[in-house]
Design a protein around this motif. Structure first.
Motif, PDB file in Angstrom:
ATOM      1  N   SER A  36     -12.473  43.697  14.953  1.00 58.65           N
ATOM      2  CA  SER A  36     -11.418  44.127  14.391  1.00 58.65           C
ATOM      3  C   SER A  36     -10.607  42.888  13.591  1.00 58.65           C
ATOM      4  CB  SER A  36     -10.358  44.562  15.342  1.00 58.65           C
ATOM      5  OG  SER A  36      -9.255  45.319  14.487  1.00 58.65           O
ATOM      6  N   LYS A  37     -10.331  43.108  12.146  1.00 57.69           N
ATOM      7  CA  LYS A  37      -9.659  42.070  11.599  1.00 57.69           C
ATOM      8  C   LYS A  37      -8.006  42.054  11.611  1.00 57.69           C
ATOM      9  CE  LYS A  37      -9.556  44.118   6.994  1.00 57.69           C
ATOM     10  NZ  LYS A  37      -8.206  44.091   6.717  1.00 57.69           N
ATOM     11  N   ASP A  38      -7.558  43.219  12.023  1.00 60.35           N
ATOM     12  CA  ASP A  38      -6.144  43.348  12.014  1.00 60.35           C
ATOM     13  C   ASP A  38      -5.707  44.195  12.999  1.00 60.35           C
ATOM     14  OD1 ASP A  38      -6.905  45.886  10.904  1.00 60.35           O
ATOM     15  OD2 ASP A  38      -6.168  45.130   8.813  1.00 60.35           O
ATOM     16  N   LEU A  39      -4.562  44.508  12.920  1.00 65.53           N
ATOM     17  CA  LEU A  39      -3.958  45.704  14.031  1.00 65.53           C
ATOM     18  C   LEU A  39      -3.278  46.758  13.004  1.00 65.53           C
ATOM     19  CD1 LEU A  39      -1.968  43.586  16.474  1.00 65.53           C
ATOM     20  CD2 LEU A  39      -4.124  44.877  16.932  1.00 65.53           C
ATOM     21  N   ASP A  40      -3.810  48.053  13.029  1.00 66.49           N
ATOM     22  CA  ASP A  40      -3.211  49.200  12.371  1.00 66.49           C
ATOM     23  C   ASP A  40      -2.270  49.835  13.347  1.00 66.49           C
ATOM     24  OD1 ASP A  40      -5.391  49.399   9.755  1.00 66.49           O
ATOM     25  OD2 ASP A  40      -6.598  48.622  11.647  1.00 66.49           O
ATOM     26  N   ILE A  41      -1.183  50.046  12.808  1.00 65.49           N
ATOM     27  CA  ILE A  41       0.146  50.656  13.591  1.00 65.49           C
ATOM     28  C   ILE A  41       0.752  51.731  12.841  1.00 65.49           C
ATOM     29  CG2 ILE A  41       2.336  50.157  14.931  1.00 65.49           C
ATOM     30  CD1 ILE A  41       1.367  47.125  14.637  1.00 65.49           C
ATOM     31  N   LEU A  42       0.653  52.869  13.497  1.00 69.83           N
ATOM     32  CA  LEU A  42       1.372  53.983  12.609  1.00 69.83           C
ATOM     33  C   LEU A  42       2.717  54.224  13.424  1.00 69.83           C
ATOM     34  CD1 LEU A  42       0.928  56.669  10.658  1.00 69.83           C
ATOM     35  CD2 LEU A  42       0.092  57.808  13.177  1.00 69.83           C
ATOM     36  N   ILE A  43       3.750  54.436  12.432  1.00 71.57           N
ATOM     37  CA  ILE A  43       5.168  54.610  12.964  1.00 71.57           C
ATOM     38  C   ILE A  43       5.722  55.473  11.994  1.00 71.57           C
ATOM     39  CG2 ILE A  43       5.473  52.213  13.704  1.00 71.57           C
ATOM     40  CD1 ILE A  43       7.114  51.861  11.339  1.00 71.57           C
ATOM     41  N   PRO A  44       6.873  56.269  12.300  1.00 70.32           N
ATOM     42  CA  PRO A  44       7.486  57.327  11.446  1.00 70.32           C
ATOM     43  C   PRO A  44       7.928  56.443  10.091  1.00 70.32           C
ATOM     44  CG  PRO A  44       8.204  57.395  13.714  1.00 70.32           C
ATOM     45  CD  PRO A  44       7.366  56.277  13.829  1.00 70.32           C
ATOM     46  N   ILE A  45       7.732  57.697   8.912  1.00 71.85           N
ATOM     47  CA  ILE A  45       8.368  56.606   7.643  1.00 71.85           C
ATOM     48  C   ILE A  45       9.649  56.505   7.753  1.00 71.85           C
ATOM     49  CG2 ILE A  45       8.726  59.135   6.694  1.00 71.85           C
ATOM     50  CD1 ILE A  45       7.401  57.745   4.046  1.00 71.85           C
ATOM     51  N   ASN A  46      10.477  57.146   8.467  1.00 71.40           N
ATOM     52  CA  ASN A  46      11.870  56.849   8.391  1.00 71.40           C
ATOM     53  C   ASN A  46      12.275  55.320   9.074  1.00 71.40           C
ATOM     54  OD1 ASN A  46      12.448  59.045   7.204  1.00 71.40           O
ATOM     55  ND2 ASN A  46      12.961  60.248   8.817  1.00 71.40           N
ATOM     56  N   ASP A  47      11.218  54.914   9.858  1.00 70.27           N
ATOM     57  CA  ASP A  47      11.642  53.631  10.855  1.00 70.27           C
ATOM     58  C   ASP A  47      10.871  52.504   9.837  1.00 70.27           C
ATOM     59  OD1 ASP A  47      13.049  54.619  12.772  1.00 70.27           O
ATOM     60  OD2 ASP A  47      10.785  55.388  13.690  1.00 70.27           O
ATOM     61  N   LEU A  48      10.492  52.621   8.691  1.00 73.92           N
ATOM     62  CA  LEU A  48       9.895  51.545   7.953  1.00 73.92           C
ATOM     63  C   LEU A  48      10.648  50.358   7.968  1.00 73.92           C
ATOM     64  CD1 LEU A  48       7.680  53.310   5.126  1.00 73.92           C
ATOM     65  CD2 LEU A  48       6.940  52.354   7.147  1.00 73.92           C
ATOM     66  N   GLU A  49      11.870  50.804   7.411  1.00 76.71           N
ATOM     67  CA  GLU A  49      12.761  49.659   7.065  1.00 76.71           C
ATOM     68  C   GLU A  49      13.231  48.513   8.563  1.00 76.71           C
ATOM     69  OE1 GLU A  49      17.325  48.971   5.262  1.00 76.71           O
ATOM     70  OE2 GLU A  49      16.168  50.808   5.098  1.00 76.71           O
ATOM     71  N   LYS A  50      13.253  49.336   9.455  1.00 79.71           N
ATOM     72  CA  LYS A  50      13.737  48.937  10.832  1.00 79.71           C
ATOM     73  C   LYS A  50      12.473  47.882  11.181  1.00 79.71           C
ATOM     74  CE  LYS A  50      15.379  51.428  14.176  1.00 79.71           C
ATOM     75  NZ  LYS A  50      15.474  52.337  15.122  1.00 79.71           N
TER      76      LYS A  50
END
Length: 389
Positions: free
Chosen positions: A133-147
């Motif tokens: 794995s070259k990186d970490l793929d992290i899924l979060i709600p779109i509304n939390d992108l700025e935070k």
């Protein structure tokens, strides 16, 4: 297992066929059956290039331990050993960072799902050193992108290039990239599993079916079984399965045992029978994955078989993703993945939506950016003419 899917595997080089045979080895007795004949006239440099390109060198190295040493050149074993050690260190480093980011996000009320990386390696392979794995793929709600952005910047991460003409990121992308220059770690923050117009579960649905990994002491969450299968087949299909690592994930998941009734329900809901069939055919034909009658139902359509043959064609090329995705063959293949007319119409509308390339081709004041909509066909044509000349 030969299921007579009539794929043309004769186009595969002998070095790739040997790689596939080694991946199928489960014990020393099985290795003796074919290995003596398979290693004749092998270009070992090509073999190493294929193992590294397809990101399967850790598990190839582990399999070679049960093959008679004199059959494999010493420098091949040594090279694979070095790559295996480097990958083990990388995965340990990613595991530590995964725990740190998970704790930070959860404590700041950002629900977090890890898509691949160490959690997938531990879940499917039982050992984080056996998958790359070259990186970490992290899924979060779109509304939390700025935070999430502020938190990652506070940790020393730098944000990758981010193009945003007329909010195109919401329509064309599914993740942002971050890089830590001191730790040499890359993260991808996702707000979707796949780019539009692919149909997929909402984050709320994915979160309800989440599982917790035992890789770290602080809880790290990842996808439920049915969502993980959907994600793996859609991700692999989108990339044309040009790396065997993704297909090996499918093989491991099936062999581990899965509740196919739940998986079929999700595949049907998100119109993914054809790509699941493609994955199962490829896994069965190339990796000899045992499939049951329920899985076999997904493989009977001509569409799945056509897609599977396209996958074989991409697998044999050993080309970088950027070259593959820029080809007309890939673009036609990508269009064939869409499961409904609405998705195809949406993809056409998306093609007409302005991009940062248009802004690079013709710079106009921000207040007049709306003009990129009627100008886009002409700007596309102009870029194509310039490329040809």
């Amino acid at each position: 297992m030969n299921n007579n899917y009539s794929l043309d595997l004769s186009i595969l080089p002998k070095e790739l066929k040997l790689l596939l045979e080694i991946l199928d080895i489960e014990n020393y007795y099985k290795s003796e059956i074919f290995i003596n004949e398979s290693v004749k006239d092998i270009d070992w440099e090509v073999f190493l290039q294929l193992a590294i390109h397809h990101r399967v060198y850790p598990i190839i190295y582990s399999k070679l331990k049960i093959i008679e040493e004199k059959l494999i050149p010493t420098h091949v074993i040594q090279t694979l050993n070095q790559e295996y050690k480097k990958n083990t260190f990388q995965m340990l480093q990613l595991s530590a960072e995964m725990e740190k980011v998970s704790e930070l996000f959860i404590k700041n009320q950002i629900p977090t799902l890890f898509l691949k990386g160490p959690v997938l390696a531990a879940e499917l392979y039982g050992d984080i050193s056996l998958r790359t794995s070259k990186d970490l793929d992290i899924l979060i709600p779109i509304n939390d992108l700025e935070k999430a952005d502020k938190l990652l910047l506070s940790l020393g991460y730098e944000k990758g290039k981010f193009h945003n003409i007329l909010n195109e990121w919401k329509w064309r992308n599914q993740h942002m990239e971050y890089f830590h220059p001191q730790k040499n770690i890359q993260l991808e923050i996702h707000w979707r599993l796949n780019p539009r117009p692919t149909k997929e579960p909402s984050f709320h649905t994915l979160w309800k079916r989440k599982r917790v990994s035992t890789v770290t002491s602080f809880p790290v969450y990842f996808l439920g079984e049915e969502d993980l299968f959907l994600y793996l087949v859609s991700h692999g299909a989108r990339h044309g399965w040009f790396r065997l690592r993704w297909l090996l994930d499918i093989d491991k998941m099936i062999k581990k045992g899965i509740d196919f009734d739940k998986i079929i329900f999700v595949l049907k809901k998100y119109q993914s029978f054809h790509i699941a069939g493609q994955a199962i055919i490829l896994s069965s034909e190339l990796l000899k994955t045992p499939i049951n009658e329920k899985m076999r139902l997904l493989t009977v359509s001509n569409r799945s078989r056509t897609l599977a043959q396209a996958g074989v064609n991409f697998i044999k090329e050993m080309l970088p993703l950027q070259i593959i995705t820029s080809s007309n063959t890939y673009k036609r293949y990508q269009f064939s993945l869409y499961s409904s007319y609405m998705q195809r119409i949406y993809s056409f509308i998306l093609w007409l939506y302005p991009s940062y390339f248009d802004a690079e081709t013709l710079k106009i004041p921000k207040s007049f950016h709306f003009l990129y909509f009627p100008l886009r066909p002409f700007l596309l044509a102009w870029r194509k003419i310039r490329k040809l000349t």
